[in-house]
Design a protein around this motif. Structure first.
Motif, PDB file in Angstrom:
ATOM      1  N   GLU A   2     -19.913 -33.592 -11.354  1.00  0.00           N
ATOM      2  CA  GLU A   2     -19.958 -34.976 -11.572  1.00  0.00           C
ATOM      3  C   GLU A   2     -21.009 -35.455 -12.538  1.00  0.00           C
ATOM      4  O   GLU A   2     -20.926 -36.623 -13.254  1.00  0.00           O
ATOM      5  CB  GLU A   2     -20.468 -35.891 -10.068  1.00  0.00           C
ATOM      6  CG  GLU A   2     -19.439 -35.899  -8.779  1.00  0.00           C
ATOM      7  CD  GLU A   2     -18.376 -36.775  -9.296  1.00  0.00           C
ATOM      8  OE1 GLU A   2     -18.440 -37.710  -8.997  1.00  0.00           O
ATOM      9  OE2 GLU A   2     -17.441 -36.314 -10.069  1.00  0.00           O
ATOM     10  N   SER A  25     -10.202 -38.002  -3.433  1.00  0.00           N
ATOM     11  CA  SER A  25     -10.523 -37.889  -4.828  1.00  0.00           C
ATOM     12  C   SER A  25     -11.886 -38.591  -5.082  1.00  0.00           C
ATOM     13  O   SER A  25     -12.440 -38.460  -5.791  1.00  0.00           O
ATOM     14  CB  SER A  25      -9.453 -38.549  -5.627  1.00  0.00           C
ATOM     15  OG  SER A  25      -9.289 -40.028  -5.554  1.00  0.00           O
ATOM     16  N   GLN A  67     -15.593 -37.466 -11.812  1.00  0.00           N
ATOM     17  CA  GLN A  67     -14.934 -36.660 -12.368  1.00  0.00           C
ATOM     18  C   GLN A  67     -13.274 -36.910 -12.435  1.00  0.00           C
ATOM     19  O   GLN A  67     -12.539 -36.987 -13.511  1.00  0.00           O
ATOM     20  CB  GLN A  67     -15.027 -35.346 -12.127  1.00  0.00           C
ATOM     21  CG  GLN A  67     -14.193 -34.178 -12.717  1.00  0.00           C
ATOM     22  CD  GLN A  67     -14.467 -32.737 -11.970  1.00  0.00           C
ATOM     23  OE1 GLN A  67     -15.372 -32.578 -11.152  1.00  0.00           O
ATOM     24  NE2 GLN A  67     -13.842 -31.802 -12.523  1.00  0.00           N
ATOM     25  N   ARG A  68     -12.667 -37.390 -11.351  1.00  0.00           N
ATOM     26  CA  ARG A  68     -11.369 -37.515 -11.041  1.00  0.00           C
ATOM     27  C   ARG A  68     -11.099 -38.766 -11.785  1.00  0.00           C
ATOM     28  O   ARG A  68      -9.677 -39.002 -12.275  1.00  0.00           O
ATOM     29  CB  ARG A  68     -10.989 -37.427  -9.581  1.00  0.00           C
ATOM     30  CG  ARG A  68      -9.607 -37.788  -9.254  1.00  0.00           C
ATOM     31  CD  ARG A  68      -8.681 -36.510  -9.578  1.00  0.00           C
ATOM     32  NE  ARG A  68      -7.345 -36.667  -9.435  1.00  0.00           N
ATOM     33  CZ  ARG A  68      -6.581 -37.286 -10.289  1.00  0.00           C
ATOM     34  NH1 ARG A  68      -6.957 -37.958 -11.301  1.00  0.00           N
ATOM     35  NH2 ARG A  68      -5.459 -37.643 -10.109  1.00  0.00           N
ATOM     36  N   HIS A  69     -11.718 -39.831 -11.755  1.00  0.00           N
ATOM     37  CA  HIS A  69     -11.244 -41.368 -12.264  1.00  0.00           C
ATOM     38  C   HIS A  69     -12.043 -41.723 -13.432  1.00  0.00           C
ATOM     39  O   HIS A  69     -11.327 -42.189 -14.181  1.00  0.00           O
ATOM     40  CB  HIS A  69     -11.285 -42.177 -11.003  1.00  0.00           C
ATOM     41  CG  HIS A  69     -10.392 -41.596  -9.650  1.00  0.00           C
ATOM     42  ND1 HIS A  69      -8.952 -41.444 -10.113  1.00  0.00           N
ATOM     43  CD2 HIS A  69     -10.630 -41.462  -8.550  1.00  0.00           C
ATOM     44  CE1 HIS A  69      -8.267 -41.163  -8.855  1.00  0.00           C
ATOM     45  NE2 HIS A  69      -9.291 -41.071  -7.959  1.00  0.00           N
ATOM     46  N   ASP A  77     -12.048 -39.177 -16.192  1.00  0.00           N
ATOM     47  CA  ASP A  77     -10.808 -38.791 -16.683  1.00  0.00           C
ATOM     48  C   ASP A  77     -10.045 -39.958 -17.652  1.00  0.00           C
ATOM     49  O   ASP A  77      -9.089 -39.885 -18.438  1.00  0.00           O
ATOM     50  CB  ASP A  77      -9.807 -38.691 -15.289  1.00  0.00           C
ATOM     51  CG  ASP A  77      -8.422 -38.180 -15.764  1.00  0.00           C
ATOM     52  OD1 ASP A  77      -8.402 -37.127 -15.987  1.00  0.00           O
ATOM     53  OD2 ASP A  77      -7.452 -39.098 -15.272  1.00  0.00           O
ATOM     54  N   THR A 101     -10.932 -32.919 -17.962  1.00  0.00           N
ATOM     55  CA  THR A 101     -11.169 -33.079 -16.609  1.00  0.00           C
ATOM     56  C   THR A 101     -10.405 -32.220 -15.624  1.00  0.00           C
ATOM     57  O   THR A 101     -10.598 -32.011 -14.528  1.00  0.00           O
ATOM     58  CB  THR A 101     -11.196 -34.692 -15.956  1.00  0.00           C
ATOM     59  OG1 THR A 101      -9.974 -34.896 -16.189  1.00  0.00           O
ATOM     60  CG2 THR A 101     -12.067 -35.303 -16.914  1.00  0.00           C
ATOM     61  N   ASP A 102      -9.086 -31.551 -16.215  1.00  0.00           N
ATOM     62  CA  ASP A 102      -8.377 -30.889 -15.377  1.00  0.00           C
ATOM     63  C   ASP A 102      -7.771 -29.726 -16.232  1.00  0.00           C
ATOM     64  O   ASP A 102      -7.271 -30.162 -17.121  1.00  0.00           O
ATOM     65  CB  ASP A 102      -7.052 -31.647 -14.888  1.00  0.00           C
ATOM     66  CG  ASP A 102      -6.251 -30.990 -13.967  1.00  0.00           C
ATOM     67  OD1 ASP A 102      -6.120 -29.711 -14.087  1.00  0.00           O
ATOM     68  OD2 ASP A 102      -5.568 -31.620 -13.011  1.00  0.00           O
TER      69      ASP A 102
END
Length: 209
Positions: free
Chosen positions: A5, A45, A51-53, A56, A193-194
């Motif tokens: 994060e 999530s 991080q995820r949203h 991203d 991020t992925d």
């Protein structure tokens, strides 16, 4: 590659303007609250929401042209990803959010108002019913398969339009399934991020069959 994060927040700070992190922190809380009323994103999530949203979405600015003036057109924006995040990061940039689902349109309008994003306009309509207007950037996250997406949105593009399409782990596969003209127009950028996800980046007006 962003691993936590804190790194995600740092990316958002780097690509945004003054006050970006504060606006995004408020957005994250609004998203968590609204997610209890309607299913905007997966509950799991939200534990890694930066991080995820947020990051991203913010990473798309790394692929935007310097001196971008807009407008930025975000298709099927849903929970405001990436469009509302972009508007919060760059409040000087006109951002148009297209969303057809009434409850999500209401949520987007409330969130934009609470964040005082006067640069952000929510278009509550099906994309087919939105008046054609040239966009500097067209983005879409989980809106439609690539062929359908381009067919619906090509009329918003010009020779200078940049397409930023997060396509997850099927980015390369979706691109390979397209006609040669589309494959030549786009390329795949690695998501930061992925490690298994990609972003389709292109420029111009697609040559459709």
């Amino acid at each position: 590659m962003i691993c936590d994060e804190q790194e995600a927040m740092e990316l958002c700070r780097r690509v945004g303007s003054d006050g970006s992190l504060g606006r995004l922190a408020i957005f994250a809380e609004l998203l968590k609250e609204e997610n209890e009323r309607q299913n905007l994103v997966s509950t799991a999530s939200l534990a890694v929401v930066w991080q995820r949203h947020l990051a991203d979405s913010a990473q798309l600015l790394l692929h935007a042209p310097a001196g971008l003036l807009g407008p930025w057109l975000d298709l099927g924006t849903g929970a405001g990803l990436p469009g509302l995040v972009i508007a919060a990061l760059r409040p000087e940039l006109p951002v148009l959010l297209v969303e057809s689902r009434r409850r999500r349109v209401e949520w987007l309008s409330r969130a934009a108002a609470e964040l005082a994003l006067v640069n952000c306009r929510v278009l509550g309509a099906r994309l087919e019913d939105v008046e054609s207007t040239p966009a500097a950037i067209i983005s879409a996250r989980a809106f439609a398969p690539l062929g359908k997406l381009l067919g619906l949105s090509a009329r918003f593009s010009t020779r200078e339009t940049v397409w930023l399409l997060p396509k997850g782990r099927k980015a390369a596969q979706e691109l390979q399934e397209q006609p040669v003209a589309i494959r030549e127009m786009f390329h795949v950028e690695q998501s930061c991020t992925d490690p298994e996800a990609g972003i389709l980046v292109g420029k111009g007006t697609p040559k459709l069959p």
